[in-house]
Design an enzyme around this catalytic site. Sequence first.
Site, PDB file in Angstrom:
ATOM      1  N   LEU A   1      -8.233  -8.518 -35.987  1.00 42.85           N
ATOM      2  CA  LEU A   1      -9.272  -9.536 -35.834  1.00 42.85           C
ATOM      3  C   LEU A   1     -10.656  -9.022 -36.194  1.00 42.85           C
ATOM      4  O   LEU A   1     -11.647  -9.750 -36.083  1.00 42.85           O
ATOM      5  CB  LEU A   1      -9.284 -10.087 -34.394  1.00 42.85           C
ATOM      6  CG  LEU A   1      -8.487 -11.392 -34.219  1.00 42.85           C
ATOM      7  CD1 LEU A   1      -6.995 -11.121 -34.331  1.00 42.85           C
ATOM      8  CD2 LEU A   1      -8.809 -12.060 -32.899  1.00 42.85           C
ATOM      9  N   GLY A   2     -10.717  -7.773 -36.646  1.00 40.57           N
ATOM     10  CA  GLY A   2     -12.016  -7.227 -37.009  1.00 40.57           C
ATOM     11  C   GLY A   2     -12.995  -7.340 -35.848  1.00 40.57           C
ATOM     12  O   GLY A   2     -12.624  -7.149 -34.687  1.00 40.57           O
TER      13      GLY A   2
ATOM     14  N   THR B   1      -3.462  -3.830  -5.270  1.00 41.72           N
ATOM     15  CA  THR B   1      -3.580  -5.191  -5.795  1.00 41.72           C
ATOM     16  C   THR B   1      -3.466  -6.196  -4.655  1.00 41.72           C
ATOM     17  O   THR B   1      -2.592  -6.056  -3.783  1.00 41.72           O
ATOM     18  CB  THR B   1      -2.458  -5.442  -6.835  1.00 41.72           C
ATOM     19  OG1 THR B   1      -2.560  -4.454  -7.854  1.00 41.72           O
ATOM     20  CG2 THR B   1      -2.571  -6.831  -7.446  1.00 41.72           C
TER      21      THR B   1
ATOM     22  N   GLY C   1       0.804  -1.209   0.000  1.00 41.96           N
ATOM     23  CA  GLY C   1       0.000   0.000   0.000  1.00 41.96           C
ATOM     24  C   GLY C   1       0.838   1.260   0.000  1.00 41.96           C
ATOM     25  O   GLY C   1       1.309   1.704   1.054  1.00 41.96           O
TER      26      GLY C   1
ATOM     27  N   GLU D   1       2.731   1.426 -11.222  1.00 45.07           N
ATOM     28  CA  GLU D   1       4.188   1.362 -11.024  1.00 45.07           C
ATOM     29  C   GLU D   1       4.905   2.448 -11.813  1.00 45.07           C
ATOM     30  O   GLU D   1       5.994   2.231 -12.346  1.00 45.07           O
ATOM     31  CB  GLU D   1       4.719  -0.004 -11.460  1.00 45.07           C
ATOM     32  CG  GLU D   1       4.019  -1.136 -10.772  1.00 45.07           C
ATOM     33  CD  GLU D   1       4.812  -1.733  -9.661  1.00 45.07           C
ATOM     34  OE1 GLU D   1       5.957  -1.314  -9.448  1.00 45.07           O
ATOM     35  OE2 GLU D   1       4.268  -2.613  -8.993  1.00 45.07           O
ATOM     36  N   GLY D   2       4.288   3.625 -11.887  1.00 43.53           N
ATOM     37  CA  GLY D   2       4.864   4.735 -12.642  1.00 43.53           C
ATOM     38  C   GLY D   2       4.284   4.736 -14.032  1.00 43.53           C
ATOM     39  O   GLY D   2       4.428   3.760 -14.778  1.00 43.53           O
TER      40      GLY D   2
ATOM     41  N   SER E   1       1.168   9.460  -8.683  1.00 46.34           N
ATOM     42  CA  SER E   1       2.502   9.641  -9.265  1.00 46.34           C
ATOM     43  C   SER E   1       3.460  10.322  -8.292  1.00 46.34           C
ATOM     44  O   SER E   1       4.684  10.240  -8.456  1.00 46.34           O
ATOM     45  CB  SER E   1       2.404  10.493 -10.537  1.00 46.34           C
ATOM     46  OG  SER E   1       1.612   9.836 -11.496  1.00 46.34           O
TER      47      SER E   1
HETATM   48  C1  LIG Z   1      -5.425  -2.003 -11.274  1.00 51.07           C
HETATM   49  C2  LIG Z   1      -4.405  -1.195 -10.522  1.00 51.07           C
HETATM   50  C3  LIG Z   1      -3.619  -1.810  -9.560  1.00 51.07           C
HETATM   51  C4  LIG Z   1      -2.734  -1.058  -8.786  1.00 51.07           C
HETATM   52  N1  LIG Z   1      -2.008  -1.669  -7.786  1.00 51.07           N
HETATM   53  C5  LIG Z   1      -1.314  -0.906  -6.899  1.00 51.07           C
HETATM   54  C6  LIG Z   1      -0.708  -1.499  -5.739  1.00 51.07           C
HETATM   55  O1  LIG Z   1      -0.753  -2.722  -5.544  1.00 51.07           O
HETATM   56  N2  LIG Z   1      -0.100  -0.680  -4.845  1.00 51.07           N
HETATM   57  C7  LIG Z   1      -0.027   0.667  -5.001  1.00 51.07           C
HETATM   58  O2  LIG Z   1       0.525   1.338  -4.130  1.00 51.07           O
HETATM   59  N3  LIG Z   1      -0.571   1.263  -6.113  1.00 51.07           N
HETATM   60  C8  LIG Z   1      -1.222   0.510  -7.050  1.00 51.07           C
HETATM   61  N4  LIG Z   1      -1.801   1.099  -8.158  1.00 51.07           N
HETATM   62  C9  LIG Z   1      -1.764   2.546  -8.287  1.00 51.07           C
HETATM   63  C10 LIG Z   1      -0.846   3.040  -9.392  1.00 51.07           C
HETATM   64  O3  LIG Z   1       0.497   2.836  -9.063  1.00 51.07           O
HETATM   65  C11 LIG Z   1      -1.198   4.514  -9.664  1.00 51.07           C
HETATM   66  O4  LIG Z   1      -2.475   4.516 -10.300  1.00 51.07           O
HETATM   67  C12 LIG Z   1      -0.156   5.211 -10.514  1.00 51.07           C
HETATM   68  O5  LIG Z   1       1.020   5.448  -9.794  1.00 51.07           O
HETATM   69  C13 LIG Z   1      -0.669   6.578 -11.061  1.00 51.07           C
HETATM   70  O6  LIG Z   1      -1.228   7.325 -10.048  1.00 51.07           O
HETATM   71  P1  LIG Z   1      -2.684   7.982 -10.241  1.00 51.07           P
HETATM   72  O7  LIG Z   1      -3.612   6.933 -10.714  1.00 51.07           O
HETATM   73  O8  LIG Z   1      -3.016   8.703  -8.975  1.00 51.07           O
HETATM   74  O9  LIG Z   1      -2.528   8.998 -11.429  1.00 51.07           O
HETATM   75  P2  LIG Z   1      -1.977  10.510 -11.334  1.00 51.07           P
HETATM   76  O10 LIG Z   1      -0.691  10.547 -10.581  1.00 51.07           O
HETATM   77  O11 LIG Z   1      -3.083  11.401 -10.875  1.00 51.07           O
HETATM   78  O12 LIG Z   1      -1.653  10.788 -12.873  1.00 51.07           O
HETATM   79  C14 LIG Z   1      -2.686  11.122 -13.819  1.00 51.07           C
HETATM   80  C15 LIG Z   1      -2.013  11.526 -15.114  1.00 51.07           C
HETATM   81  O13 LIG Z   1      -1.172  12.659 -14.899  1.00 51.07           O
HETATM   82  C16 LIG Z   1       0.144  12.405 -15.342  1.00 51.07           C
HETATM   83  N5  LIG Z   1       1.085  13.087 -14.477  1.00 51.07           N
HETATM   84  C17 LIG Z   1       1.154  13.058 -13.100  1.00 51.07           C
HETATM   85  N6  LIG Z   1       2.169  13.810 -12.674  1.00 51.07           N
HETATM   86  C18 LIG Z   1       2.787  14.307 -13.772  1.00 51.07           C
HETATM   87  C19 LIG Z   1       3.923  15.131 -13.988  1.00 51.07           C
HETATM   88  N7  LIG Z   1       4.678  15.589 -12.979  1.00 51.07           N
HETATM   89  N8  LIG Z   1       4.251  15.451 -15.264  1.00 51.07           N
HETATM   90  C20 LIG Z   1       3.537  14.972 -16.305  1.00 51.07           C
HETATM   91  N9  LIG Z   1       2.455  14.174 -16.173  1.00 51.07           N
HETATM   92  C21 LIG Z   1       2.102  13.849 -14.917  1.00 51.07           C
HETATM   93  C22 LIG Z   1       0.308  10.886 -15.284  1.00 51.07           C
HETATM   94  O14 LIG Z   1       1.319  10.431 -16.171  1.00 51.07           O
HETATM   95  C23 LIG Z   1      -1.103  10.426 -15.691  1.00 51.07           C
HETATM   96  O15 LIG Z   1      -1.194  10.431 -17.085  1.00 51.07           O
HETATM   97  C24 LIG Z   1      -2.619   0.345  -9.004  1.00 51.07           C
HETATM   98  C25 LIG Z   1      -3.367   0.937 -10.026  1.00 51.07           C
HETATM   99  C26 LIG Z   1      -4.245   0.193 -10.776  1.00 51.07           C
HETATM  100  C27 LIG Z   1      -5.054   0.860 -11.853  1.00 51.07           C
END
Ligand SMILES: Cc1cc2nc3c(=O)[nH]c(=O)nc-3n(C[C@H](O)[C@H](O)[C@H](O)COP(=O)(O)OP(=O)(O)OC[C@H]3O[C@@H](n4cnc5c(N)ncnc54)[C@H](O)[C@@H]3O)c2cc1C
Length: 389
Positions: free
Chosen positions: A343-344, A169, A135, A368-369, A143
């Site tokens: 695959l249409g 996850t 977590g 993961e970024g 991000s």
């Molecule tokens: C199915 C699933 C499983 C996951 N599992 C885990 C898990 O087990 N543990 C865990 O801790 N997390 C988990 N995550 C979370 C995941 O790591 C985050 O969703 C991810 O880091 C992006 O964060 P966010 O969704 O808040 O998007 P945001 O950070 O809000 O980003 C939204 C958009 O803004 C862009 N952006 C953000 N900052 C910048 C910047 N400085 N410059 C340019 N663009 C930027 C991003 O590239 C993205 O396009 C999971 C996510 C999903 C969908």
Amino acid sequence: MGAPLLSTDFFDLDSLYAEEELLARDEIRRWARERFTPIVEDAHRDGRFPLEIALELADLGAFGANLEGYGCAGLSNSAYGLMMDELEYADSGLRSFVSVQGALCMYPIFAYGSDEQKERWLPKMSAGEIIGCFGLTEPDHGSDPGGLVTRAEDKGDHFLLNGAKMWITNGGIAHIAIVWAKLDGQIHGFVVPTDSEGFSAPEQRRKWSLRCSVTSELVLQDVKIPKDHLLPKAQGLKAALGCLTQARYGIAFGAVGAARCCYDTARDYALSRIQFDKPIASFQLVQTKLANMFTEITKAQLLCYHLGLLKDAGKADFAHVSMAKRNNVGRALEIARTARDMLGANGITDEYPIGRHMCNLETVNTYEGTYDIHGLILGERITGIQAYS
Ligand SMILES: Cc1cc2nc3c(=O)[nH]c(=O)nc-3n(C[C@H](O)[C@H](O)[C@H](O)COP(=O)(O)OP(=O)(O)OC[C@H]3O[C@@H](n4cnc5c(N)ncnc54)[C@H](O)[C@@H]3O)c2cc1C
């Protein structure tokens, strides 16, 4: 007309990997195709992870396969990577389950835990008896995990944790959660038993992507944690990012598997689908699509091969891993979209695995970024200028 090329090992990388590495991969491939592929479409449709296969994965040495001791397989990083490739050929949710267990839960205990903590948790985790989750992400900090607001307070004989995590996850099926929280303003890693009072993990459903995987919120309300559940060497954001580097390494290999599955499906389809009295594989546009997919898969495999060597030699750093994760997942997603098109109408059904992989890869490209954040990590390495904050 020559025979169709059926192997995606175009540059004969199998001749470079060690026999032990290929054996580990082949075992996982056999298991995944016999045991997992037949059930994955139903599991995906139902939005369910088939947890009953956890012990079988443990028997295959899949959990923490590249860690030494504590019942782990102690394989090379290349062998571990090839295993991730085969798991993700089956489904990104399956690979995510194994990645989270090994790279995001066992690894932090292995790298940052005390001897007592390692003895206590790792053997049962490698045996699949204890499942973990990781977590870090919060509703308002994805991000930018350094801004996390989950906090731990030192109450003398225990820690008290409060906060919320999102998109976790394995959250709802885990026995322990590695929770990243601020103690006196600094980030630390804690091992939180999920049966602790005040801990809950409501499932996040209604997903288009990674449906064969449990995704949960973690809610921590006055959760009491014994003092010896703090990971002593997990201090600062760097420790959390160190775990992510381990997991992203596996993702770089895994994405190749998802791409290979889409490519194999599209190639077979193109050879058998007749339009205008010919297999669509005989049209130039279709052939160049296959050629582009095949080339990107081969490039991604070469990146993985060398990354594995660097990692085994202790020379892979997070920016190498960022490049491989970003490139391989980005290209896999493009390959999945192209394969879907080839695959249409059939490409939108779950009679074929492509739509599932395509939706899954949207998550893999984000978690993961994100693709862009890894671009900025590389941008900083290239220019020396940090552009993401
Ligand atoms: C199915 C699933 C499983 C996951 N599992 C885990 C898990 O087990 N543990 C865990 O801790 N997390 C988990 N995550 C979370 C995941 O790591 C985050 O969703 C991810 O880091 C992006 O964060 P966010 O969704 O808040 O998007 P945001 O950070 O809000 O980003 C939204 C958009 O803004 C862009 N952006 C953000 N900052 C910048 C910047 N400085 N410059 C340019 N663009 C930027 C991003 O590239 C993205 O396009 C999971 C996510 C999903 C969908």
